[in-house]
Design a protein around this motif. Structure first.
Motif, PDB file in Angstrom:
ATOM      1  N   ARG A 177       0.788  -1.224   0.000  1.00  0.00           N
ATOM      2  CA  ARG A 177       0.000   0.000   0.000  1.00  0.00           C
ATOM      3  C   ARG A 177       0.826   1.283   0.000  1.00  0.00           C
ATOM      4  N   VAL A 178       2.027   1.243   0.535  1.00  0.00           N
ATOM      5  CA  VAL A 178       2.839   2.458   0.653  1.00  0.00           C
ATOM      6  C   VAL A 178       3.951   2.386  -0.390  1.00  0.00           C
ATOM      7  N   ARG A 179       3.931   3.313  -1.327  1.00  0.00           N
ATOM      8  CA  ARG A 179       4.807   3.229  -2.493  1.00  0.00           C
ATOM      9  C   ARG A 179       6.279   3.242  -2.133  1.00  0.00           C
ATOM     10  N   TRP A 180       6.662   4.053  -1.151  1.00  0.00           N
ATOM     11  CA  TRP A 180       8.087   4.196  -0.850  1.00  0.00           C
ATOM     12  C   TRP A 180       8.623   3.116   0.074  1.00  0.00           C
ATOM     13  N   ILE A 181       7.749   2.242   0.574  1.00  0.00           N
ATOM     14  CA  ILE A 181       8.203   1.154   1.450  1.00  0.00           C
ATOM     15  C   ILE A 181       8.447  -0.101   0.610  1.00  0.00           C
ATOM     16  N   ARG A 182       9.678  -0.563   0.610  1.00  0.00           N
ATOM     17  CA  ARG A 182      10.064  -1.776  -0.095  1.00  0.00           C
ATOM     18  C   ARG A 182      10.422  -2.852   0.924  1.00  0.00           C
ATOM     19  N   PRO A 183      10.556  -4.103   0.497  1.00  0.00           N
ATOM     20  CA  PRO A 183      10.987  -5.141   1.448  1.00  0.00           C
ATOM     21  C   PRO A 183      12.276  -4.780   2.172  1.00  0.00           C
ATOM     22  N   GLU A 184      13.219  -4.156   1.456  1.00  0.00           N
ATOM     23  CA  GLU A 184      14.465  -3.758   2.101  1.00  0.00           C
ATOM     24  C   GLU A 184      14.234  -2.740   3.213  1.00  0.00           C
ATOM     25  N   THR A 185      13.251  -1.858   3.026  1.00  0.00           N
ATOM     26  CA  THR A 185      12.921  -0.873   4.066  1.00  0.00           C
ATOM     27  C   THR A 185      12.470  -1.568   5.342  1.00  0.00           C
ATOM     28  N   ILE A 186      11.602  -2.566   5.184  1.00  0.00           N
ATOM     29  CA  ILE A 186      11.122  -3.334   6.330  1.00  0.00           C
ATOM     30  C   ILE A 186      12.281  -4.033   7.027  1.00  0.00           C
ATOM     31  N   ILE A 187      13.181  -4.609   6.245  1.00  0.00           N
ATOM     32  CA  ILE A 187      14.308  -5.342   6.819  1.00  0.00           C
ATOM     33  C   ILE A 187      15.222  -4.417   7.603  1.00  0.00           C
ATOM     34  N   TYR A 188      15.536  -3.247   7.051  1.00  0.00           N
ATOM     35  CA  TYR A 188      16.426  -2.314   7.759  1.00  0.00           C
ATOM     36  C   TYR A 188      15.782  -1.841   9.060  1.00  0.00           C
ATOM     37  N   ALA A 189      14.480  -1.578   9.026  1.00  0.00           N
ATOM     38  CA  ALA A 189      13.782  -1.151  10.244  1.00  0.00           C
ATOM     39  C   ALA A 189      13.804  -2.262  11.295  1.00  0.00           C
ATOM     40  N   SER A 190      13.642  -3.495  10.851  1.00  0.00           N
ATOM     41  CA  SER A 190      13.636  -4.609  11.798  1.00  0.00           C
ATOM     42  C   SER A 190      15.010  -4.816  12.424  1.00  0.00           C
ATOM     43  N   LEU A 191      16.067  -4.635  11.645  1.00  0.00           N
ATOM     44  CA  LEU A 191      17.417  -4.765  12.191  1.00  0.00           C
ATOM     45  C   LEU A 191      17.679  -3.699  13.259  1.00  0.00           C
ATOM     46  N   ALA A 192      17.248  -2.467  12.989  1.00  0.00           N
ATOM     47  CA  ALA A 192      17.402  -1.401  13.980  1.00  0.00           C
ATOM     48  C   ALA A 192      16.623  -1.717  15.253  1.00  0.00           C
ATOM     49  N   ALA A 193      15.398  -2.249  15.083  1.00  0.00           N
ATOM     50  CA  ALA A 193      14.582  -2.602  16.247  1.00  0.00           C
ATOM     51  C   ALA A 193      15.249  -3.693  17.081  1.00  0.00           C
ATOM     52  N   LEU A 194      15.865  -4.666  16.421  1.00  0.00           N
ATOM     53  CA  LEU A 194      16.555  -5.733  17.153  1.00  0.00           C
ATOM     54  C   LEU A 194      17.700  -5.179  17.981  1.00  0.00           C
ATOM     55  N   ILE A 195      18.501  -4.318  17.381  1.00  0.00           N
ATOM     56  CA  ILE A 195      19.656  -3.772  18.096  1.00  0.00           C
ATOM     57  C   ILE A 195      19.208  -2.947  19.291  1.00  0.00           C
ATOM     58  N   ILE A 196      18.253  -2.036  19.070  1.00  0.00           N
ATOM     59  CA  ILE A 196      17.776  -1.182  20.167  1.00  0.00           C
ATOM     60  C   ILE A 196      17.101  -2.016  21.248  1.00  0.00           C
ATOM     61  N   GLY A 197      16.299  -3.009  20.811  1.00  0.00           N
ATOM     62  CA  GLY A 197      15.608  -3.858  21.774  1.00  0.00           C
ATOM     63  C   GLY A 197      16.560  -4.690  22.613  1.00  0.00           C
ATOM     64  N   ASP A 198      17.589  -5.279  21.979  1.00  0.00           N
ATOM     65  CA  ASP A 198      18.559  -6.071  22.731  1.00  0.00           C
ATOM     66  C   ASP A 198      19.288  -5.214  23.757  1.00  0.00           C
ATOM     67  N   LEU A 199      19.679  -4.013  23.362  1.00  0.00           N
ATOM     68  CA  LEU A 199      20.343  -3.127  24.316  1.00  0.00           C
ATOM     69  C   LEU A 199      19.381  -2.702  25.425  1.00  0.00           C
ATOM     70  N   GLY A 200      18.100  -2.512  25.079  1.00  0.00           N
ATOM     71  CA  GLY A 200      17.117  -2.176  26.099  1.00  0.00           C
ATOM     72  C   GLY A 200      16.914  -3.283  27.110  1.00  0.00           C
ATOM     73  N   MET A 201      17.166  -4.536  26.696  1.00  0.00           N
ATOM     74  CA  MET A 201      17.028  -5.667  27.618  1.00  0.00           C
ATOM     75  C   MET A 201      18.080  -5.651  28.720  1.00  0.00           C
ATOM     76  N   LEU A 202      19.071  -4.772  28.591  1.00  0.00           N
ATOM     77  CA  LEU A 202      20.048  -4.620  29.669  1.00  0.00           C
ATOM     78  C   LEU A 202      19.383  -4.180  30.974  1.00  0.00           C
ATOM     79  N   LEU A 203      18.175  -3.640  30.880  1.00  0.00           N
ATOM     80  CA  LEU A 203      17.439  -3.223  32.076  1.00  0.00           C
ATOM     81  C   LEU A 203      16.976  -4.407  32.922  1.00  0.00           C
ATOM     82  N   LEU A 204      16.966  -5.611  32.336  1.00  0.00           N
ATOM     83  CA  LEU A 204      16.482  -6.780  33.069  1.00  0.00           C
ATOM     84  C   LEU A 204      17.508  -7.191  34.124  1.00  0.00           C
TER      85      LEU A 204
END
Length: 410
Positions: free
Chosen positions: A253-280
């Motif tokens: 539905r969104v013209r400027w979003i490609r599969p690669e865009t989704i992948i890059y966003a997911s990689l960033a989320a993994l890195i930030i999320g893993d570092l955020g787990m340091l709070l545990l």
């Protein structure tokens, strides 16, 4: 249902380990192979299953996989020792490799392009995600209700039901040429295909290892039961349920979003999320972990429904079974290595601070040394985030240097 069984087994088996240990003994190597044996077998045999599917048929491969999984469930359910259980789990990995290879290749053949293909693989990714996300909760409930042996009876019954309706599956005839080799290693020279194949390695490190061992961590640091840990992990698992379909919708539905865009966003989320787990750690309110858990969950779930379709569409149709084998080899092999590596690193770090007998108990979730476990957990998380970051850079480079066109056979 058949696709659902594989991630359910991967994610949920660790929950049953305490009950298995009470019945069959607490040998650490034997218990680890009850978890890792399935993953290693899946990784080793998934390429062979893909080649078999390309040569002899996708439905035949799928059905053989169901028969092997049924046999595996029988062996595992009646196992008198850890050695026999480990053998049953290894056999289950072989059968699951055939199920995934045959099923994925058949879908690729039936939907070679277009919106139907995108929806089909998004549903495939969602199914895998549901199995992983609900694995700990479902297996925990089954262990409590019917015991760990009953779990394998349920898995075997599910395989038997799918086997009974398998004649209704459409036939798909592989397209192979006389000069084509059994294993088309030239696929790996296609940077687009290789980039998509490497994507699952990042969540294997940043998500699957945490999903597998977070119940152990919460038991060691907070004394949580398996049921409480399943509830605590919901912010991590719910995004896996909705992520694949949401990503597929955005790409359509969104013209400027490609599969690669989704992948890059997911990689960033993994890195930030893993570092955020340091709070545990002991003394920190668990509510602070909701956002990191959600980020890790989206980092895994967001690209799930895109990877298979994009990777397989990068290769000739006649090599789709082999492509599935290579993709799942990297996906499941990396998960096996990540889960096994996580366990070994944690055991080594804890063993550095505690006597061996105490360290083994704490590494398995035993109470009494929460601070030691938390320190080892933080060190391991930092290393995981660094690995995900390096993988992300490699994936971005491969995408940007890949040829604009798809892979050509000749």
């Amino acid at each position: 249902m058949a696709v659902f069984l594989t991630p359910l087994s991967v994610a949920g088996t660790a929950i049953a380990l305490p009950a298995i240990a009470r019945d069959l003994g607490s040998d650490q190597l034997g218990l680890q192979w009850a978890v890792n044996g399935f993953n290693f077998a899946f990784a080793v045999f998934t390429i062979a299953a893909g080649v078999f599917a390309d040569r002899f048929g996708y439905r035949l491969t799928f059905v053989i996989g169901l028969v092997v999984v049924l046999a595996s469930s029988t062996v595992s359910g009646f196992a008198p020792t850890l050695t026999v259980l480990d053998a049953g789990r290894f056999l289950g990995g072989i059968g699951s490799a055939a199920i995934i290879a045959g099923g994925s290749a058949a879908m690729s053949h039936a939907y070679p392009s277009g919106p139907a293909r995108a929806r089909t693989f998004a549903l495939f990714g969602t199914t895998v995600g549901i199995g992983l996300a609900l694995g700990p909760s479902i297996m925990g409930g089954l262990v409590a209700g019917v015991g760990w042996r009953g779990v394998y009876a349920v898995l075997g019954l599910a395989a038997l039901v799918v086997l009974a309706v398998s004649p209704a599956l459409p036939r798909a005839h592989p397209q192979r040429e006389p000069h084509q080799t059994a294993m088309d290693f030239a696929l790996l020279r296609n940077r687009r295909f290789l980039a998509f194949c490497l994507v699952p390695l990042a969540p294997a490190v940043g998500y699957v290892s945490i999903l597998t061992y977070l119940p152990v961590a919460t038991a060691a640091m907070f004394g949580m039961t398996a049921a409480d840990a399943g509830t605590f992990m919901l912010p991590m698992t719910i995004p896996v349920l909705v992520g694949p379909m949401l990503a597929a919708h955005l790409v359509r539905r969104v013209r400027w979003i490609r599969p690669e865009t989704i992948i890059y966003a997911s990689l960033a989320a993994l890195i930030i999320g893993d570092l955020g787990m340091l709070l545990l750690s002991p003394g920190v309110a668990l509510a602070w972990l909701i956002m990191p858990l959600a980020l890790v969950g989206f980092g895994y779930g967001f690209p799930m429904g895109l990877i298979d379709g994009e990777a397989i569409s990068s290769v000739p149709v006649r090599s789709s079974g082999t492509a599935v084998g290579v993709l799942n080899f990297l996906r499941t092999g990396s998960a096996a290595i990540a889960v096994g590596g996580y366990g070994m690193v944690m055991a080594a770090l804890i063993g550095y601070s505690l006597p061996s007998a105490t360290a083994a108990r704490v590494a398995a979730g035993g109470a009494g040394h929460a601070d030691v476990y938390a320190a080892a957990f933080r060190t391991t998380l930092i290393a995981m985030a660094l690995v995900v970051a390096v993988l992300g850079l490699i994936i971005v480079w491969l995408h940007r240097t890949a040829d604009a066109g798809f892979y050509e056979a000749e």
